[in-house]
Motif scaffolding. Structure first.
Motif, PDB file in Angstrom:
ATOM      1  N   TYR A 121       0.838  -1.206   0.000  1.00 12.75           N
ATOM      2  CA  TYR A 121       0.000   0.000   0.000  1.00 12.75           C
ATOM      3  C   TYR A 121       0.873   1.256   0.000  1.00 12.75           C
ATOM      4  O   TYR A 121       0.651   2.182  -0.787  1.00 12.75           O
ATOM      5  CB  TYR A 121      -0.918  -0.002   1.221  1.00 12.75           C
ATOM      6  N   MET A 213      -8.211  -7.352   2.412  1.00 15.41           N
ATOM      7  CA  MET A 213      -9.055  -7.106   1.243  1.00 15.41           C
ATOM      8  C   MET A 213      -9.271  -5.607   1.015  1.00 15.41           C
ATOM      9  O   MET A 213      -9.231  -5.133  -0.119  1.00 15.41           O
ATOM     10  CB  MET A 213     -10.397  -7.825   1.403  1.00 15.41           C
ATOM     11  N   PHE A 214      -9.492  -4.868   2.113  1.00 16.59           N
ATOM     12  CA  PHE A 214      -9.682  -3.421   1.985  1.00 16.59           C
ATOM     13  C   PHE A 214      -8.421  -2.760   1.434  1.00 16.59           C
ATOM     14  O   PHE A 214      -8.504  -1.886   0.557  1.00 16.59           O
ATOM     15  CB  PHE A 214     -10.034  -2.821   3.351  1.00 16.59           C
ATOM     16  N   TYR A 216      -6.122  -4.054  -0.470  1.00 22.08           N
ATOM     17  CA  TYR A 216      -5.915  -4.368  -1.882  1.00 22.08           C
ATOM     18  C   TYR A 216      -6.924  -3.647  -2.769  1.00 22.08           C
ATOM     19  O   TYR A 216      -6.613  -3.295  -3.916  1.00 22.08           O
ATOM     20  CB  TYR A 216      -5.973  -5.880  -2.104  1.00 22.08           C
ATOM     21  N   ILE A 217      -8.139  -3.421  -2.274  1.00 24.01           N
ATOM     22  CA  ILE A 217      -9.115  -2.630  -3.035  1.00 24.01           C
ATOM     23  C   ILE A 217      -8.605  -1.206  -3.220  1.00 24.01           C
ATOM     24  O   ILE A 217      -8.671  -0.630  -4.320  1.00 24.01           O
ATOM     25  CB  ILE A 217     -10.480  -2.635  -2.317  1.00 24.01           C
ATOM     26  N   LEU A 220      -5.687  -1.297  -5.748  1.00 23.56           N
ATOM     27  CA  LEU A 220      -6.137  -1.485  -7.128  1.00 23.56           C
ATOM     28  C   LEU A 220      -6.803  -0.221  -7.667  1.00 23.56           C
ATOM     29  O   LEU A 220      -6.658   0.115  -8.848  1.00 23.56           O
ATOM     30  CB  LEU A 220      -7.095  -2.677  -7.202  1.00 23.56           C
ATOM     31  N   ARG A 221      -7.542   0.493  -6.815  1.00 24.01           N
ATOM     32  CA  ARG A 221      -8.161   1.745  -7.259  1.00 24.01           C
ATOM     33  C   ARG A 221      -7.106   2.804  -7.575  1.00 24.01           C
ATOM     34  O   ARG A 221      -7.249   3.582  -8.512  1.00 24.01           O
ATOM     35  CB  ARG A 221      -9.110   2.269  -6.176  1.00 24.01           C
ATOM     36  N   CYS A 238       0.414  -7.759  -6.424  1.00 22.79           N
ATOM     37  CA  CYS A 238      -0.791  -7.830  -5.598  1.00 22.79           C
ATOM     38  C   CYS A 238      -1.597  -9.100  -5.863  1.00 22.79           C
ATOM     39  O   CYS A 238      -2.178  -9.672  -4.938  1.00 22.79           O
ATOM     40  CB  CYS A 238      -1.669  -6.608  -5.855  1.00 22.79           C
ATOM     41  N   ILE A 242      -2.970 -11.754  -3.126  1.00 23.02           N
ATOM     42  CA  ILE A 242      -4.400 -12.054  -3.004  1.00 23.02           C
ATOM     43  C   ILE A 242      -4.640 -13.560  -3.091  1.00 23.02           C
ATOM     44  O   ILE A 242      -5.467 -14.112  -2.355  1.00 23.02           O
ATOM     45  CB  ILE A 242      -5.203 -11.295  -4.074  1.00 23.02           C
TER      46      ILE A 242
END
Length: 307
Positions: A121, A213-214, A216-217, A220-221, A238, A242
């Motif tokens: 991140y 999960m949060f 990685y979201i 990705l955004r 990533c 995952i």
């Protein structure tokens, strides 16, 4: 170690009672275990001796491989021995030790996976501040806290188990000692103890999974603002993480976040995170990572040159 219990040993039923299938189980898990040890040892040695793999990501990967090695070793060797035995007896103290090791190194793997997600991140979303935030000293402190948290988690589980009385029967319908099978054998009401287990192991798995999960979201955004080459590299890294997260946390959440019941499928589900994930981690992090593969080639050539 033994407290409040007249039972001195337990009998494990194993994965199967069929002698022919037991031989098959032995050879399959022997191959898995040897591959796990060799793969993770190769990653550990490569990171230790390669100056090109000095970034925080590989620092955490080093400890993930260590956790995988110890985690698998706490379960699989015993499974191999039992698959060749007609009566699978494990002493009370050995059973408690196995549970402690299982949760110590399992929770260490969880914490390291979270740290790896944090590292990705910061690297992707805060690239200019990455060298400052993820300094070597910070990474060392984070790993120390991961070890402390893992020790506290494992110790808490054992303290709760040692308070339970076991007075028979002593037959565990599993291939290893773990919380739910033992709760069924306790000769007392285990409702409150199970709630504590769920709030400990279950919450650890579920909350860590949601955090991962949060993160990685968000990552990705944020890739929409990167170049095509940067997006490709970040997606490759990533996606590896995952895959590991889903394979590890899915079975863990299924096992540790439910009432004190055991299901026939539990043993196969447990195989995924006790033997499958430690085996797959080296494959995921080497086959999908060009830097690790190049470092391994250079290390191999250096060894050949010395010969």
């Amino acid at each position: 170690m033994q407290q409040n219990s007249s039972v001195t040993e337990f009998i494990l039923l194993g994965l199967t009672q069929d002698p022919e299938r037991q031989s098959t189980v032995f050879f399959i898990f022997l191959l898995f275990y040897v591959a796990t040890i060799l793969g993770n040892t190769l990653i550990i040695v490569t990171i230790m001796f390669s100056s090109a793999l000095g970034s925080p990501m590989y620092f955490f990967l080093f400890y993930l491989s260590c956790a995988d090695t110890f985690f698998s070793t706490s379960i699989v060797p015993r499974l191999l021995v039992d698959s060749l035995s007609t009566k699978k007896i494990i002493s009370y103290n050995e059973c408690m030790t196995q549970i402690f090791a299982l949760h110590l190194f399992g929770s260490l793997e969880i914490f390291v996976l979270v740290l790896m997600a944090v590292d990705r991140y910061v690297a992707i979303c805060k690239p200019l501040r990455y060298p400052t935030i993820m300094r070597r000293q910070v990474c060392l402190i984070l790993i120390v806290f991961a070890w402390i948290g893992s020790f506290v988690h494992g110790t808490t589980q054992i303290i709760l188990l040692l308070r339970l009385p076991f007075c028979g029967p002593n037959l565990i319908d599993h291939y290893c000692c773990d919380l739910q099978p033992l709760l069924k054998l306790a000769c007392t009401d285990t409702y409150v103890v199970n709630l504590l287990f769920v709030s400990n192991s279950g919450a650890l798995c579920s909350c860590s999974f949601l955090i991962l999960m949060f993160s990685y979201i968000v990552i990705l955004r944020s890739l929409r603002n990167h170049s095509a080459e940067g997006r490709k590299k970040a997606l490759s890294t990533c996606s590896s993480h995952i895959i590991v997260v889903v394979l590890f946390f899915g079975p863990c959440i299924f096992i540790y976040t439910r009432p004190p019941t055991t299901l026939p499928i539990d043993k196969m589900v447990t195989v995924f995170y006790t033997a499958g994930t430690p085996f797959l981690n080296p494959l995921v992090y080497t086959l999908r990572n060009a830097e690790v593969k190049n470092a391994m080639r250079k290390l191999w050539h250096a060894v050949r040159m010395r010969e």
